[in-house]
Design an enzyme around this catalytic site. Structure first.
Site, PDB file in Angstrom:
ATOM      1  N   GLY A   1       8.144  -3.701   0.987  1.00  0.00           N
ATOM      2  CA  GLY A   1       8.967  -3.021   1.556  1.00  0.00           C
ATOM      3  C   GLY A   1       9.338  -3.709   3.044  1.00  0.00           C
ATOM      4  O   GLY A   1       8.733  -4.293   3.657  1.00  0.00           O
TER       5      GLY A   1
ATOM      6  N   ARG B   1      10.342  -6.092  -4.913  1.00  0.00           N
ATOM      7  CA  ARG B   1       9.095  -5.647  -5.416  1.00  0.00           C
ATOM      8  C   ARG B   1       9.132  -6.378  -6.909  1.00  0.00           C
ATOM      9  O   ARG B   1      10.154  -6.382  -7.547  1.00  0.00           O
ATOM     10  CB  ARG B   1       8.812  -4.314  -5.495  1.00  0.00           C
ATOM     11  CG  ARG B   1       9.104  -3.510  -4.491  1.00  0.00           C
ATOM     12  CD  ARG B   1       8.398  -2.294  -4.244  1.00  0.00           C
ATOM     13  NE  ARG B   1       8.769  -1.471  -3.214  1.00  0.00           N
ATOM     14  CZ  ARG B   1       8.196  -1.291  -1.908  1.00  0.00           C
ATOM     15  NH1 ARG B   1       6.958  -1.873  -1.495  1.00  0.00           N
ATOM     16  NH2 ARG B   1       8.510  -0.470  -0.941  1.00  0.00           N
TER      17      ARG B   1
ATOM     18  N   ASP C   1       0.445  -5.167   2.167  1.00  0.00           N
ATOM     19  CA  ASP C   1      -0.770  -5.418   1.572  1.00  0.00           C
ATOM     20  C   ASP C   1      -0.526  -6.131   0.057  1.00  0.00           C
ATOM     21  O   ASP C   1      -1.343  -6.660  -0.481  1.00  0.00           O
ATOM     22  CB  ASP C   1      -2.107  -4.390   1.626  1.00  0.00           C
ATOM     23  CG  ASP C   1      -1.592  -3.052   1.163  1.00  0.00           C
ATOM     24  OD1 ASP C   1      -0.376  -2.908   0.725  1.00  0.00           O
ATOM     25  OD2 ASP C   1      -2.464  -2.270   0.752  1.00  0.00           O
TER      26      ASP C   1
ATOM     27  N   THR D   1       4.852  -4.326   7.922  1.00  0.00           N
ATOM     28  CA  THR D   1       5.380  -3.194   7.039  1.00  0.00           C
ATOM     29  C   THR D   1       5.139  -2.017   8.207  1.00  0.00           C
ATOM     30  O   THR D   1       4.127  -2.248   9.211  1.00  0.00           O
ATOM     31  CB  THR D   1       3.857  -2.857   6.058  1.00  0.00           C
ATOM     32  OG1 THR D   1       4.013  -1.371   5.947  1.00  0.00           O
ATOM     33  CG2 THR D   1       2.654  -3.253   6.623  1.00  0.00           C
TER      34      THR D   1
ATOM     35  N   ASP E   1       3.818   0.550   7.910  1.00  0.00           N
ATOM     36  CA  ASP E   1       2.739   1.532   7.562  1.00  0.00           C
ATOM     37  C   ASP E   1       1.469   1.376   8.385  1.00  0.00           C
ATOM     38  O   ASP E   1       0.812   2.522   8.799  1.00  0.00           O
ATOM     39  CB  ASP E   1       2.441   1.530   6.237  1.00  0.00           C
ATOM     40  CG  ASP E   1       3.489   1.957   5.162  1.00  0.00           C
ATOM     41  OD1 ASP E   1       4.468   2.483   5.730  1.00  0.00           O
ATOM     42  OD2 ASP E   1       3.528   1.409   3.936  1.00  0.00           O
TER      43      ASP E   1
ATOM     44  N   ASP F   1      -1.067  -0.447   7.690  1.00  0.00           N
ATOM     45  CA  ASP F   1      -2.124  -0.250   7.281  1.00  0.00           C
ATOM     46  C   ASP F   1      -2.827  -1.401   6.498  1.00  0.00           C
ATOM     47  O   ASP F   1      -3.387  -1.624   5.518  1.00  0.00           O
ATOM     48  CB  ASP F   1      -1.733   0.812   6.057  1.00  0.00           C
ATOM     49  CG  ASP F   1      -0.668   0.011   4.895  1.00  0.00           C
ATOM     50  OD1 ASP F   1      -0.220  -1.065   5.579  1.00  0.00           O
ATOM     51  OD2 ASP F   1      -0.370   0.328   3.746  1.00  0.00           O
TER      52      ASP F   1
ATOM     53  N   ARG G   1       2.728   5.529   3.391  1.00  0.00           N
ATOM     54  CA  ARG G   1       2.317   5.471   2.246  1.00  0.00           C
ATOM     55  C   ARG G   1       0.934   5.952   2.184  1.00  0.00           C
ATOM     56  O   ARG G   1       0.933   7.400   2.570  1.00  0.00           O
ATOM     57  CB  ARG G   1       1.982   4.117   1.854  1.00  0.00           C
ATOM     58  CG  ARG G   1       1.866   3.617   0.392  1.00  0.00           C
ATOM     59  CD  ARG G   1       1.750   2.231   0.094  1.00  0.00           C
ATOM     60  NE  ARG G   1       2.950   1.544   0.258  1.00  0.00           N
ATOM     61  CZ  ARG G   1       3.678   0.658  -0.610  1.00  0.00           C
ATOM     62  NH1 ARG G   1       2.911   0.691  -1.886  1.00  0.00           N
ATOM     63  NH2 ARG G   1       4.562  -0.001  -0.763  1.00  0.00           N
TER      64      ARG G   1
HETATM   65  P1  ADP Z   1       3.962  -4.231   0.305  1.00  0.00           P
HETATM   66  O1  ADP Z   1       3.806  -5.750   0.481  1.00  0.00           O
HETATM   67  O2  ADP Z   1       5.023  -3.894   1.347  1.00  0.00           O
HETATM   68  O3  ADP Z   1       2.790  -3.657   0.209  1.00  0.00           O
HETATM   69  P2  ADP Z   1       4.327  -4.190  -2.620  1.00  0.00           P
HETATM   70  O4  ADP Z   1       2.747  -3.248  -2.792  1.00  0.00           O
HETATM   71  O5  ADP Z   1       5.379  -3.259  -3.571  1.00  0.00           O
HETATM   72  O6  ADP Z   1       4.699  -4.022  -1.234  1.00  0.00           O
HETATM   73  O7  ADP Z   1       4.076  -5.524  -2.957  1.00  0.00           O
HETATM   74  C1  ADP Z   1       4.754  -6.459  -3.015  1.00  0.00           C
HETATM   75  C2  ADP Z   1       4.839  -7.454  -4.269  1.00  0.00           C
HETATM   76  O8  ADP Z   1       3.607  -7.994  -4.077  1.00  0.00           O
HETATM   77  C3  ADP Z   1       4.752  -6.711  -5.636  1.00  0.00           C
HETATM   78  O9  ADP Z   1       5.954  -6.343  -5.906  1.00  0.00           O
HETATM   79  C4  ADP Z   1       4.265  -7.823  -6.534  1.00  0.00           C
HETATM   80  O10 ADP Z   1       5.113  -8.736  -6.628  1.00  0.00           O
HETATM   81  C5  ADP Z   1       3.190  -8.415  -5.476  1.00  0.00           C
HETATM   82  N1  ADP Z   1       1.872  -7.843  -5.674  1.00  0.00           N
HETATM   83  C6  ADP Z   1       1.357  -6.637  -5.322  1.00  0.00           C
HETATM   84  N2  ADP Z   1       0.471  -6.341  -5.955  1.00  0.00           N
HETATM   85  C7  ADP Z   1      -0.062  -7.642  -6.403  1.00  0.00           C
HETATM   86  C8  ADP Z   1      -1.389  -7.913  -7.002  1.00  0.00           C
HETATM   87  N3  ADP Z   1      -2.438  -7.051  -7.367  1.00  0.00           N
HETATM   88  N4  ADP Z   1      -1.267  -9.176  -7.649  1.00  0.00           N
HETATM   89  C9  ADP Z   1      -0.356  -9.882  -7.736  1.00  0.00           C
HETATM   90  N5  ADP Z   1       0.584  -9.651  -7.029  1.00  0.00           N
HETATM   91  C10 ADP Z   1       0.808  -8.517  -6.427  1.00  0.00           C
HETATM   92  O1  F6P Z   2       5.367   0.323   2.768  1.00  0.00           O
HETATM   93  C1  F6P Z   2       6.760   1.008   3.385  1.00  0.00           C
HETATM   94  C2  F6P Z   2       7.301   2.089   2.755  1.00  0.00           C
HETATM   95  O2  F6P Z   2       8.410   2.484   3.585  1.00  0.00           O
HETATM   96  C3  F6P Z   2       6.228   3.193   2.583  1.00  0.00           C
HETATM   97  O3  F6P Z   2       6.084   3.868   3.802  1.00  0.00           O
HETATM   98  C4  F6P Z   2       6.882   4.129   1.515  1.00  0.00           C
HETATM   99  O4  F6P Z   2       5.963   4.983   1.063  1.00  0.00           O
HETATM  100  C5  F6P Z   2       7.361   2.814   0.608  1.00  0.00           C
HETATM  101  O5  F6P Z   2       7.582   1.934   1.419  1.00  0.00           O
HETATM  102  C6  F6P Z   2       8.673   3.327  -0.074  1.00  0.00           C
HETATM  103  O6  F6P Z   2       9.329   2.476  -0.820  1.00  0.00           O
HETATM  104  P1  F6P Z   2      10.645   2.351  -1.317  1.00  0.00           P
HETATM  105  O7  F6P Z   2      11.423   1.524  -0.300  1.00  0.00           O
HETATM  106  O8  F6P Z   2      10.452   1.350  -2.493  1.00  0.00           O
HETATM  107  O9  F6P Z   2      11.202   3.574  -1.611  1.00  0.00           O
END
Ligand code: ADP
Ligand code: F6P
Length: 319
Positions: A11, A72, A103, A125, A127, A129, A171
């Site tokens: 995000g 993502r 994360d 982020t 969040d 978090d 989140r």
């Molecule tokens: P954020 O980084 O904001 O928490 P996401 O949770 O969507 O957002 O994670 C971003 C990207 O990081 C995912 O689309 C994926 O490509 C990668 N990712 C997330 N979790 C894992 C994992 N357990 N192992 C490897 N890559 C991951």
């Molecule tokens: O992690 C950032 C965030 O904006 C969260 O607060 C929310 O739950 C999520 O991403 C929304 O994701 P998307 O943009 O994929 O709808």
């Protein structure tokens, strides 16, 4: 180390651009070549990698979103996907990677570091978090966006003597709801870190109106429940009419606050220093106003402390 790369993932968050700028400028200052990867891990797998210059990151410090774009990428969660990404980095002569994201992105970077590609993660982020840092890039800007929205909602809530339920992002974390609720003077704040009873909310609304209070604002973190669902419960249980406002992705946009720009500049620069020292599998963070770096795996091994003191304070101030 001669050449590094930077990407933004997950995000987006206001201040990501300022972090990219800091990485690029600091790398060039240190005599390194620096490349930008477009579209996060997806672009990495596809080889969307281009060399950046000082001018490539001009005029972006004040802009929300990310000039490198974000994504993502489910494929990166597979061993095959990560191997493709590692090969692209090798092919481009890249010896270290700065990952700017949340994360999920950090988990990906930990896996990539295990494949021998040193990664340093910058927390970005809304969040807030990520374990190990008190603040993430984007949190302050999003917080101010929410406060602005609450102030506006309060105007109309007062005029019409209504109860509003405002749903905010975060989140599974309650930081945005808690900080915004406290700063916006909300009467009730619901966060995932603490369970709640519907009867308590009803009681608070009733005792408030008994004291002549005609309007009320309830902030609900998305990790607790949907605002619409809470509105239905209040109607069904106590015949209380409410209006619902879901702030949504507005919270992710906008020009980054001064705090986020400075945080992003500090984090981005430190990430380059860490890579230059030849270290990988590291996260950058802020503790007691000091920029720190720590083992990336601590983000997942440790548990963050729930913000109990702030929860208590918010209750005491909204009696
Ligand atoms: P954020 O980084 O904001 O928490 P996401 O949770 O969507 O957002 O994670 C971003 C990207 O990081 C995912 O689309 C994926 O490509 C990668 N990712 C997330 N979790 C894992 C994992 N357990 N192992 C490897 N890559 C991951
Ligand atoms: O992690 C950032 C965030 O904006 C969260 O607060 C929310 O739950 C999520 O991403 C929304 O994701 P998307 O943009 O994929 O709808």
């Amino acid at each position: 180390m001669r050449k590094i790369a930077v990407l933004t993932s997950g995000g987006d968050a206001p201040g990501m651009n300022a972090a990219v700028r800091a990485v690029v400028r600091k790398a060039i200052f240190e005599g390194l070549e620096v490349a930008g990867v477009l579209n996060g891990y997806q672009g990495l797998i596809e080889g969307k990698i281009e060399l950046l210059q000082l001018g490539s990151v001009g005029d972006i410090i004040q802009r929300g979103g990310t000039m490198l774009r974000s994504a993502r990428c489910p494929e990166f969660k597979t061993a095959e996907g990560r191997e493709k990404a590692r090969r692209q980095l090798k092919l481009n002569g890249i010896e270290g990677l700065v990952v700017i994201g949340g994360d999920g992105s950090f988990r990906g970077a930990l896996e990539l570091s295990a494949l021998g590609m040193p990664c340093v993660c910058v927390p970005a982020t809304i969040d807030n978090d990520i374990v190990g840092t008190q603040f993430t890039i984007g949190f302050d800007t999003a917080l101010n966006t929410i406060i602005d929205a609450i102030d506006k909602i309060r105007d109309t809530a007062t005029s019409h003597e209504r109860t509003f339920i405002v749903e905010v992002m975060g989140r599974d974390a309650g930081d945005l709801a808690l900080w915004a609720g406290l700063a916006g003077g909300a009467e009730t704040i619901l966060v995932p870190e603490e369970s709640f009873q519907l009867t308590d909310i009803i009681e608070r609304l009733k005792s408030g109106s008994g004291r002549g209070k005609k309007h009320s604002i309830i902030i609900v973190a998305e990790g607790v429940m949907k605002a619409e669902e809470l509105a239905i419960q209040l109607k069904n249980e106590a015949d209380i009419d409410t209006r619902v406002s879901v702030l949504g992705h507005i919270q992710r946009g906008g020009s980054p606050s001064g705090q986020d720009r400075v945080l992003a500049s500090q984090f981005g620069a430190r990430a380059v220093e860490v890579l230059k020292e030849g270290r990988g599998g590291i996260a950058i963070g802020m503790r007691n106003r000091q920029v720190v770096d720590y083992e990336l795996k601590e983000v997942f091994d440790k548990k963050g402390d729930p913000p109990m003191e702030m929860i208590q304070l918010s209750k005491e101030l909204s009696i």
